[in-house]
Design an enzyme around this catalytic site. Structure first.
Site, mmCIF file in Angstrom:
data_model
loop_
_atom_site.group_PDB
_atom_site.id
_atom_site.type_symbol
_atom_site.label_atom_id
_atom_site.label_comp_id
_atom_site.label_asym_id
_atom_site.label_seq_id
_atom_site.Cartn_x
_atom_site.Cartn_y
_atom_site.Cartn_z
ATOM 1 N N ILE B 14 0.856 -1.197 0.000
ATOM 2 C CA ILE B 14 0.000 0.000 0.000
ATOM 3 C C ILE B 14 0.886 1.238 0.000
ATOM 4 O O ILE B 14 1.223 1.776 1.049
ATOM 5 C CB ILE B 14 -0.942 0.002 1.212
ATOM 6 C CG1 ILE B 14 -1.756 -1.300 1.244
ATOM 7 C CG2 ILE B 14 -1.897 1.192 1.137
ATOM 8 C CD1 ILE B 14 -2.735 -1.370 2.378
ATOM 9 N N HIS B 15 1.282 1.662 -1.187
ATOM 10 C CA HIS B 15 2.037 2.912 -1.267
ATOM 11 C C HIS B 15 1.033 4.048 -1.481
ATOM 12 O O HIS B 15 -0.163 3.873 -1.251
ATOM 13 C CB HIS B 15 3.116 2.832 -2.359
ATOM 14 C CG HIS B 15 2.582 2.504 -3.706
ATOM 15 N ND1 HIS B 15 2.258 3.473 -4.616
ATOM 16 C CD2 HIS B 15 2.267 1.324 -4.288
ATOM 17 C CE1 HIS B 15 1.786 2.874 -5.709
ATOM 18 N NE2 HIS B 15 1.784 1.577 -5.529
ATOM 19 N N THR B 16 1.517 5.187 -1.906
ATOM 20 C CA THR B 16 0.656 6.373 -1.912
ATOM 21 C C THR B 16 -0.627 6.209 -2.725
ATOM 22 O O THR B 16 -1.705 6.532 -2.241
ATOM 23 C CB THR B 16 1.443 7.580 -2.459
ATOM 24 O OG1 THR B 16 2.728 7.537 -1.848
ATOM 25 C CG2 THR B 16 0.768 8.871 -2.102
#
Lengths: 339, 88
Positions: B14-16
Site C-alpha cells: 500500500i504505497h501512496t
C-alpha cells in the site's frame, strides 16, 4: 470518540541491543554476541544468591546487575570457585548482564558469557543511579500505548488533542494554530503512552513525523514550511477537544462548572465538547481553552469565581432591606472622564 | 460492527496511490472505518493513517466498519484490496 474502548498496545519484548541507547551510557564488553536476544521483563535483578549457588526462584529472565556485593563476593573466591559461581548464572538463559561502577570484569566471567551467548555491558554509574536510569528507560520502552486519530498541538504550553470525525477540520485547526505561533506535535496518528501511571504523553510516529494532509491540497511538511519552532516531538496530554457538528439534541456546557473527563488507559484527562457553528473561530476558542486550563491549574477558576460573586450578591440582597432590583455599574464615579 | 481480514496482494504494497484509493472509497461511506495491523488501528478515511501502516505485499490487514452501511463498506474495501488496486 470512545477512549475507554481503544485497544491498548503493550510491548512484549525489546532487543538487548536497544539498551545501548538508554541514558545509562552502557558500554559493550562482549562484542557482537547475543545482541538480538529479547528482554521480556522490565525489572532488574541482582543475582546475589544465585551466584552463591541458590538458584531456586532465580529471576533469570530479568537483566542481571553486578553491583558492589556481587563484585566483591566474586573477588573473594578462588578462581575455580569463581568459575563455578558464574556458571550458576550462565546455566540459565539470561538476557544480559550489566556491571556498575565502571569495573573491569573477571576474564573468566567474560569467557563463560561468550560461551553461553550472554552479552555483558558496563556502566560508569554506581548501582543505584544505574538502577534508576535503566528502570526509567525500560518503563518507557514497555509502557502501554494507544493510537488515536486526531491532531495534537502544544498551545501556550498546554497539550491539546483535537478529535472528531474525519473531515471536520482537525488538521486545519492545527495548521491555524501553528500559523499563530503554537507547536504541532502530531497530526492524524497520535500515539499516547502512559508514563508513571498518571501521565499520558503524546507523540507522532517515526514515519509520519510532521507531515500533514490538508484536504484539497495534499500532503505538506509543517517542519519544512514553518521551521523548527513550529513543531515538537512530544508533549504531555492535558486537554481533549472533541469537535462535532452542532446538534440540537446534544447538551453543551454553559457555565464550565462541571468538568468532564475522558479515561485513557486509566488516566483521567479533561475533555471539552465543542460544537462547530458557522462563524465560530475554533482556533481562538482553542487558545482560550488552553489559557483557561492554565488559569485553573494555577488556582483561578473563572466559572467558580463568578458563581461565588453571584451567591454573595443574592445573600446581601436577602439580608438587606427590600428594594426594587437595580444592577450596579462596575464603576460609579467617573472622575470627570467623559470618554 | 463488521470485520474482515484481507491480504495485501499487489507487489508494491500500500504505497501512496493505493492508499489514496482506499481513502477515497472509505470516505464514501457513513460508517466509521478502521484498518488494523497488529492492534495498530487507524482511521480508514485518513490518507496519512493508511500510509502509516506501511503494508507490504503479503501483510494482513483487518478491515473494520461500524455504522449504517458497515457491511457494504467492508465488502467494497475488501474487494479493492483483492483487486490489487488495479496493479496486477
Amino acid at each position: 470518540m470512545k477512549f475507554e474502548e481503544l485497544e491498548e498496545i503493550t510491548q512484549e519484548s525489546i532487543v538487548v541491543e536497544s539498551l545501548l541507547s538508554s541514558p545509562a551510557k552502557l558500554k559493550l564488553l562482549t562484542g557482537n554476541i547475543g545482541l538480538d536476544k529479547l528482554i521480556k521483563n522490565k525489572d532488574l535483578h541482582r543475582p546475589q544468591l544465585a551466584l552463591a549457588g541458590f538458584v531456586e526462584l532465580f529471576n533469570h529472565n530479568q537483566i542481571q546487575i553486578i553491583g558492589n556485593t556481587e563484585y566483591f563476593y566474586l573477588k573473594s573466591l578462588t578462581k575455580q570457585q569463581r568459575i563455578n559461581s558464574i556458571k550458576n548464572l550462565a546455566q540459565f538463559d539470561i538476557p544480559c548482564v550489566i556491571i556498575t561502577n565502571g569495573r573491569e570484569l573477571f576474564p573468566e566471567f567474560l569467557q563463560i558469557a561468550k560461551e553461553h551467548n550472554i552479552p555483558i555491558f558496563s556502566t560508569d554509574y554506581n548501582t543505584t543511579k544505574a538502577f534508576n536510569l535503566l528502570s526509567e528507560y525500560l518503563d518507557d520502552q514497555f509502557a502501554p500505548h494507544v493510537v488515536v486519530h486526531g491532531s495534537f498541538v502544544d498551545v501556550y504550553g498546554v497539550g491539546v488533542l483535537f478529535v472528531g470525525k474525519s473531515g471536520i477540520g482537525k488538521s486545519e485547526i492545527a495548521l491555524d494554530l501553528v500559523e499563530r505561533g503554537h507547536r504541532l506535535v502530531a497530526d492524524d496518528i497520535v500515539m499516547l503512552t502512559k508514563k508513571r501511571e498518571t501521565i499520558i504523553m503524546g507523540t507522532g510516529t517515526s514515519l509520519v513525523q510532521h507531515f500533514m494532509e490538508i484536504r484539497g491540497l495534499g500532503i505538506i511538511d509543517v517542519r519544512q514550511m514553518f521551521g523548527i519552532r513550529a513543531i515538537r516531538f512530544q508533549k504531555r496530554l492535558e486537554i481533549i477537544v472533541e469537535l462535532e457538528e452542532w446538534s440540537q439534541n446534544q447538551e453543551y456546557t454553559r457555565t464550565g462548572l462541571d468538568e468532564t473527563y475522558a479515561n485513557i488507559m486509566g488516566v483521567e484527562i479533561s475533555m471539552v465538547k465543542l460544537p462547530i457553528i458557522p462563524g465560530k473561530n475554533i482556533t481562538v476558542i482553542a487558545e482560550v481553552i488552553a489559557i483557561n486550563y492554565l488559569l485553573r491549574t494555577y488556582g483561578y477558576n473563572a466559572a467558580k469565581v463568578f458563581t461565588d460573586n453571584l451567591k454573595d450578591a443574592i445573600k446581601k440582597r436577602s439580608a438587606g432591606p427590600q428594594r426594587n432590583f437595580q444592577d450596579k455599574r462596575l464603576i460609579n464615579y467617573f472622575q470627570g472622564d467623559n470618554e | 460492527m463488521v470485520e474482515k481480514l484481507v491480504k495485501v496482494v499487489n507487489r508494491s504494497g500500500i504505497h501512496t496511490r493505493p492508499a489514496a484509493s482506499i481513502v477515497k472509497l472509505a470516505s464514501k461511506f457513513k460508517s466509521e472505518i478502521y484498518l488494523i495491523r497488529d492492534k495498530f488501528a487507524i482511521n480508514g478515511k485518513s490518507i496519512i493513517g493508511v500510509m502509516t501502516l506501511a503494508a507490504e505485499q503479503g501483510s494482513e490487514i483487518k478491515v473494520r466498519a461500524e455504522g449504517p452501511d458497515e457491511q457494504e463498506a467492508v465488502d467494497e474495501i475488501v474487494k479493492l484490496f483483492e483487486s490489487g488496486f488495479g496493479e496486477i
